[in-house]
Write a protein that holds these residues in place. Structure first.
Motif: not given
Length: 130
Positions: A91, A127, A129
């Motif tokens: 990220t 990003t 997760s």
């Protein structure tokens, strides 16, 4: 006017894939290396990968080796970064940059560690997760 347009960022789950693109204009593409860099707020920018558009030599940071692949389409003046098996630690905001290739032969390590990258694009946020 030199322009580097990075795109392709987004939100992906760990283990997923993204492909970033860096579209270049305003300079002779074949005379430059293109590097991908990333930065997390509060941390230093780090090099991810680079490719010489003159001879195709590539280099990868150890942290992405085997997961990321850089490629160049000289006809489209575009460099791609295929990112597979993404991890949360990937990220960051990813930037592409261009560095002029002086005449001569240089190693991938030179392109990664020593080549000055004079032109920078805006970043694209990736990003991952967990």
């Amino acid at each position: 006017e030199v322009q580097l347009q990075a795109s392709g960022g987004g939100l992906v789950q760990a283990g997923g894939s993204l492909r970033l693109s860096c579209a270049a204009s305003g300079f002779t593409f074949d005379d430059y290396a293109i590097g991908w860099f990333r930065q997390v707020p509060g941390k230093e920018r780090e090099g991810v990968s680079c490719i010489s558009n003159r001879d195709g030599i590539t280099y990868y940071a150890d942290s992405v080796k085997g997961r990321f692949t850089i490629s160049s389409d000289n006809a489209k003046n575009t460099v791609y970064l295929q990112m597979n098996s993404l991890k949360p630690e990937d990220t960051a905001v990813y930037y592409c940059a261009a560095g002029f290739l002086a005449p001569g032969y240089y190693s991938g390590s030179y392109y990664y560690n020593l080549l000055p990258y004079a032109y920078w694009g805006q970043g694209t946020l990736v990003t991952v997760s967990s």
